[in-house]
Design a protein around this motif. Sequence first.
Motif, short mmCIF file in Angstrom:
data_model
loop_
_atom_site.label_atom_id
_atom_site.label_comp_id
_atom_site.label_asym_id
_atom_site.label_seq_id
_atom_site.Cartn_x
_atom_site.Cartn_y
_atom_site.Cartn_z
N ASP A 102 -12.72 17.10 48.05
CA ASP A 102 -14.28 16.06 48.39
C ASP A 102 -13.62 14.86 47.98
N GLU A 141 -11.23 13.17 50.73
CA GLU A 141 -12.07 12.83 51.70
C GLU A 141 -12.63 11.30 51.36
N SER A 178 -16.09 19.80 55.54
CA SER A 178 -16.00 18.60 56.16
C SER A 178 -15.80 18.77 57.49
N ASN A 187 -23.88 16.76 54.81
CA ASN A 187 -22.87 17.51 53.79
C ASN A 187 -23.20 19.16 53.64
N GLN A 225 -14.27 9.25 57.86
CA GLN A 225 -14.18 10.19 56.93
C GLN A 225 -14.20 11.85 57.31
#
Length: 245
Positions: free
Chosen positions: A111, A114, A177, A203, A244
């Motif tokens: 996390d 990213e 992701s 998310n 991202q």
Amino acid sequence: MDKEIITTGRTVEAAVADGAMRLGVPVGNVEYEVLEAPKKGFLGFGEVDAKVRVYCVESADLAALRFVTTLLSNLGISADASLGADNISNGDRLISISGEEAGILIGHHGDTLEALQYLINLAANKKSDEQDIAHIKVTLDIENYRAKREDTLRRLARGVASKVLRYRKSITLEPMSPYERRIIHSEIQNIRDVTTASIGTDNNRRVVVSLEERHKGPKNDRRRPKEAQTANEKDADANPDSTQE
């Protein structure tokens, strides 16, 4: 011109390589001016090294690298950042961070990595805008995390697919992701009679692994939930607009 150095070498190429190393950038990111050509001399006498001025105009990928090194310094993290000499296979630039303390920047399932990659791409794109050139994509890797994580995800995908085939029930994975979901989709494509879809938003977007429709029995032949992803939505995972990934 942001940085320059005057250096010498037995050949022009050697002098340029030395200058690039001292500037801390790949040879491909520098330009040079020959100030003095090398001379061979005779019997070891009169030999003169090449003298060159090597300079570097900061490109978008170097701006991204500077952002990373500044961040590491400000956080007091003992780690080194380097820019790949060549682009990686899909044309992205690669910045690698290594060091005993680098792992703290990975975070839970990547996390933090990213989030850092997103900020790095903002820095790179800002430099591209200043120079009025096309944006680039920078991929950040820390201690070879991405290769290790990809291997873990592919093994997970195969294991989940095996359970779906055995118990003939769909399985929903934890939120991932876009980068991780693409790996799951890719691995499942190689397995017969099993398919994937994505559900959720932002998310909380997850991959659902299930039997292909033609292999479901009568009891399982029901409409998919409204939130289940269509084929076109799965394509969105393969080509997310956000930097991202």
